[in-house]
Design an enzyme around this catalytic site. Structure first.
Site, PDB file in Angstrom:
ATOM      1  N   LYS A 242       0.808  -1.218   0.000  1.00 13.53           N
ATOM      2  CA  LYS A 242       0.000   0.000   0.000  1.00 13.53           C
ATOM      3  C   LYS A 242       0.847   1.277   0.000  1.00 13.53           C
ATOM      4  CE  LYS A 242      -3.101  -2.855  -0.254  1.00 13.53           C
ATOM      5  NZ  LYS A 242      -3.679  -3.140  -1.569  1.00 13.53           N
TER       6      LYS A 242
ATOM      7  N   GLU B 238      -2.441   8.801   7.473  1.00 15.15           N
ATOM      8  CA  GLU B 238      -3.150   9.628   6.495  1.00 15.15           C
ATOM      9  C   GLU B 238      -4.126  10.542   7.222  1.00 15.15           C
ATOM     10  OE1 GLU B 238      -3.667   6.465   2.776  1.00 15.15           O
ATOM     11  OE2 GLU B 238      -5.434   7.167   3.839  1.00 15.15           O
TER      12      GLU B 238
ATOM     13  N   HIS C 217     -16.059  -3.946   6.337  1.00 18.40           N
ATOM     14  CA  HIS C 217     -15.275  -3.951   5.100  1.00 18.40           C
ATOM     15  C   HIS C 217     -15.725  -5.010   4.106  1.00 18.40           C
ATOM     16  CE1 HIS C 217     -12.968  -0.985   7.091  1.00 18.40           C
ATOM     17  NE2 HIS C 217     -12.611  -1.798   8.046  1.00 18.40           N
TER      18      HIS C 217
ATOM     19  N   ARG D 283      -7.749  -7.663  -9.940  1.00 19.87           N
ATOM     20  CA  ARG D 283      -8.519  -8.884 -10.219  1.00 19.87           C
ATOM     21  C   ARG D 283      -9.901  -8.492 -10.748  1.00 19.87           C
ATOM     22  NH1 ARG D 283      -9.304  -7.752  -4.610  1.00 19.87           N
ATOM     23  NH2 ARG D 283     -11.492  -7.206  -4.330  1.00 19.87           N
TER      24      ARG D 283
HETATM   25  C1  MV4 Z   1      -9.815   5.586   5.061  1.00 19.62           C
HETATM   26  C2  MV4 Z   1     -11.003   6.111   5.620  1.00 19.62           C
HETATM   27  C3  MV4 Z   1     -10.982   7.436   5.994  1.00 19.62           C
HETATM   28  N1  MV4 Z   1      -9.861   8.183   5.829  1.00 19.62           N
HETATM   29  N2  MV4 Z   1      -8.734   6.372   4.910  1.00 19.62           N
HETATM   30  C4  MV4 Z   1     -11.228   1.028   4.908  1.00 19.62           C
HETATM   31  C5  MV4 Z   1     -10.668  -0.095   4.124  1.00 19.62           C
HETATM   32  C6  MV4 Z   1      -9.384   0.378   3.626  1.00 19.62           C
HETATM   33  N3  MV4 Z   1      -9.050  -0.199   2.373  1.00 19.62           N
HETATM   34  C7  MV4 Z   1      -9.499   1.861   3.590  1.00 19.62           C
HETATM   35  N4  MV4 Z   1     -10.582   2.200   4.449  1.00 19.62           N
HETATM   36  C8  MV4 Z   1     -10.784   3.485   4.841  1.00 19.62           C
HETATM   37  N5  MV4 Z   1      -9.728   4.312   4.681  1.00 19.62           N
HETATM   38  C9  MV4 Z   1      -8.770   7.630   5.291  1.00 19.62           C
HETATM   39  N6  MV4 Z   1      -7.670   8.376   5.149  1.00 19.62           N
HETATM   40  C10 MV4 Z   1     -12.093   5.279   5.767  1.00 19.62           C
HETATM   41  C11 MV4 Z   1     -11.996   3.953   5.384  1.00 19.62           C
HETATM   42  C12 MV4 Z   1     -13.172   3.145   5.561  1.00 19.62           C
HETATM   43  C13 MV4 Z   1     -13.837   2.580   4.481  1.00 19.62           C
HETATM   44  C14 MV4 Z   1     -13.394   2.758   3.181  1.00 19.62           C
HETATM   45  C15 MV4 Z   1     -14.048   2.187   2.130  1.00 19.62           C
HETATM   46  C16 MV4 Z   1     -15.183   1.434   2.369  1.00 19.62           C
HETATM   47  C17 MV4 Z   1     -15.640   1.232   3.645  1.00 19.62           C
HETATM   48  C18 MV4 Z   1     -14.980   1.797   4.719  1.00 19.62           C
HETATM   49  C19 MV4 Z   1     -15.457   1.597   6.003  1.00 19.62           C
HETATM   50  C20 MV4 Z   1     -14.792   2.157   7.053  1.00 19.62           C
HETATM   51  C21 MV4 Z   1     -13.640   2.919   6.836  1.00 19.62           C
END
Ligand code: MV4
Length: 509
Positions: A124, A208, A243, A300
């Site tokens: 990442k 972040e 998630h 994918r």
């Molecule tokens: C975040 C975020 C808020 N701010 N990054 C969750 C899974 C991971 N791949 C990235 N995720 C998040 N990153 C920042 N800087 C909130 C989430 C997040 C989220 C993102 C996509 C779909 C569902 C989610 C559920 C909770 C938090």
């Protein structure tokens, strides 16, 4: 069509997966005159994907680590069966660079991107660095994984709270911690590092700026081996829990046309930065001011690909097969148009009233919706036993309409037609979500389920009972008359079926 030097005909494909996605891939193969080879674990002996394949090979016991994740066994079956290509589907080995490499080393075509693209996007921190270099907007934050806690503290106060701590070694929300204030940073860091360590064997963490109430919007891309990359617009995937996506739609209500076109251009730039080949997805977070930031790339085919197929008319799995055979994309960016609206509901064997606990078991009755605008991509059939060993997805119900209201209306109609007796399924949950005023208004973000859903909200929903009782009566009648169509003996006596229905009704009441 003249065969150019880069073309490589594919005649037989090993499908290194199970369930609905294996069936989906085999359908595309058959349409192209390609033979398919299934692999199966012990409990999957009579699974749908095995029945659908031209030939099938056992690869071991139920545990995925002893079957669907065994690179050595899969390569051996590919060679033994005379396959010339391997499709990994999603999950399992689909994003493991060593598997893609093992296929290439064995002289097999891997139906997916290069091992290099998989590993670059799998790290990442590396992906963030690459994307920033390619001019793709990323969430403000650290350039590197941070080894010392002091560095994290310095950077966090520079960015400003709230911040998000994330694991460098992998995504999917594991090792992720929201930290609202400086006082919580130390404990958050400790938790993030230990979770990252146990999930990925890597305790490196980066920081972040936290996006508040983000929406998850992703863009589908396709790249061929001739350097062409196109995007197929976006999917809105904000309705998730832990998630795990539950409902997706395309287009997204979060973005306007200008943002949509810009996101598409940026996604193509992102894919080109890793010389991307095959189907891939660029995930973005969209904030409340419609700014979007690169999150990760999935290298994918994805579960929710059918909604993109519904609005663009492009068969993504067919495209993957053609690309793998070395053929250039048969269309240009300006040929891709979004038409109408599509929604996907993931039908899981899980109990929304019991913390969404998986509820596997034998499917005693299954009535699948159909009719105008409806597609059900299923991996199961009536009489199949849903195993505890794998993801409890039963099918993906997709509705298309000329606009969002029509798509929702068709989905609600289809959900009413759906009858599953045996495992508890989340059909009533979907009806609740699609009828929710916030969903209707398109007012959704990644906190939708946590904010709006509580145990008991499905309780008043009794409207499916008539069809359920009808189907159960039919099942009881069948059970009373010897064996079913496939010569299968019904597993339970009529009496237990009635008990099953009484139990379901009690749950609904
Ligand atoms: C975040 C975020 C808020 N701010 N990054 C969750 C899974 C991971 N791949 C990235 N995720 C998040 N990153 C920042 N800087 C909130 C989430 C997040 C989220 C993102 C996509 C779909 C569902 C989610 C559920 C909770 C938090």
């Amino acid at each position: 069509m003249a065969t150019s030097r880069s073309e490589r005909p594919i005649r037989r494909v090993l499908v290194a997966n199970r369930g609905e996605i294996a069936v989906r891939i085999m359908r595309a193969c058959r349409e192209l005159g390609i033979e398919s080879v299934a692999v199966y674990s012990e409990p999957d002996r009579s699974a749908l994907h095995v029945r659908q394949a031209d030939r099938a090979y056992p690869i071991g016991p139920a545990a995925a680590t002893e079957s669907y994740l065994r690179i050595d066994k899969l390569i051996a079956v590919a060679k033994e069966s005379g396959a010339d290509a391997v499709h990994p589907g999603y999950g399992f080995l689909s994003e493991r660079a060593p598997f893609a490499q093992a296929c290439l080393d064995a002289g097999l075509v891997f139906i997916g991107p290069s091992p290099h693209a998989i590993s670059a996007m799998g790290d990442k921190v590396e992906a963030r660095r690459l994307m920033r270099k390619a001019g793709v907007p990323v969430v403000p934050g650290s350039d590197d994984a941070l080894d010392s806690d002091a560095k994290v503290e310095r950077l966090a106060s520079e960015i400003g709270f709230p911040v998000m701590l994330k694991a460098a070694g992998g995504g999917g929300g594991k090792g992720m911690r929201l930290v609202s204030a400086a006082a919580e940073l130390k404990s958050g860091l400790r938790a993030a590092r230990s979770e990252a360590k146990s999930a990925f064997g890597d305790d490196r963490v980066y920081v972040e700026k936290a996006i508040v109430r983000p929406r998850h919007v992703e863009v589908q891309v396709l790249g061929d081996t001739h350097g062409h990359v196109v995007h197929l617009y976006e999917r809105e995937c904000s309705i998730q829990r832990r998630h795990q996506k539950v409902i997706e739609e395309s287009p997204s209500t979060a973005i306007d046309q200008k943002t949509r076109e810009e996101m598409g251009r940026v996604a193509v730039q992102a894919a080109k930065a890793v010389d991307y080949v095959s189907a891939g997805t660029i995930e973005f977070l969209v904030d409340q001011d419609r700014r979007f930031y690169f999150l990760e790339m999935n290298t994918r085919i994805q579960v929710e690909h059918p909604i993109t197929e519904a609005v663009t008319g492009v068969d993504l799995v067919r495209a993957q097969l053609e690309i793998a055979a070395g053929r250039p994309l048969g269309f240009r960016q300006e040929d891709v148009v979004q038409r109408g609206w599509a929604i996907e509901c993931r039908i899981y064997a899980e109990d929304p009233e019991n913390n969404f606990l998986p509820a596997p078991g034998r499917i005693d009755v299954l009535r699948v919706p159909s009719g105008i605008g409806i597609r059900d991509d299923s991996g199961v059939y009536e009489g199949f036993e849903v195993s505890t060993h794998y993801d409890p997805i039963l099918s993906k119900l997709v509705a298309w309409g000329s606009n969002r209201d029509e798509a929702i209306g068709r989905m609600l109609r289809a959900l009413r037609e759906y009858v599953i007796v045996g495992p508890v399924a989340n059909v009533a949950f979907h009806r609740w979500a699609l009828e929710h005023p916030a969903f209707r208004a398109g007012d959704i973000d990644t906190g939708f389920i946590a904010r709006h859903f509580q145990k008991g909200v499905l309780a008043e929903d009794k409207t499916a009972d008539l069809s359920l009782i009808g189907a159960a009566l039919a099942a009881v009648a069948r059970a009373g008359t010897a064996t079913g169509r496939n010569g299968m003996v019904p597993a339970s006596a009529p009496r237990s079926r009635w008990r099953e229905i009484a139990r379901r009704e009690a749950l609904r009441d």
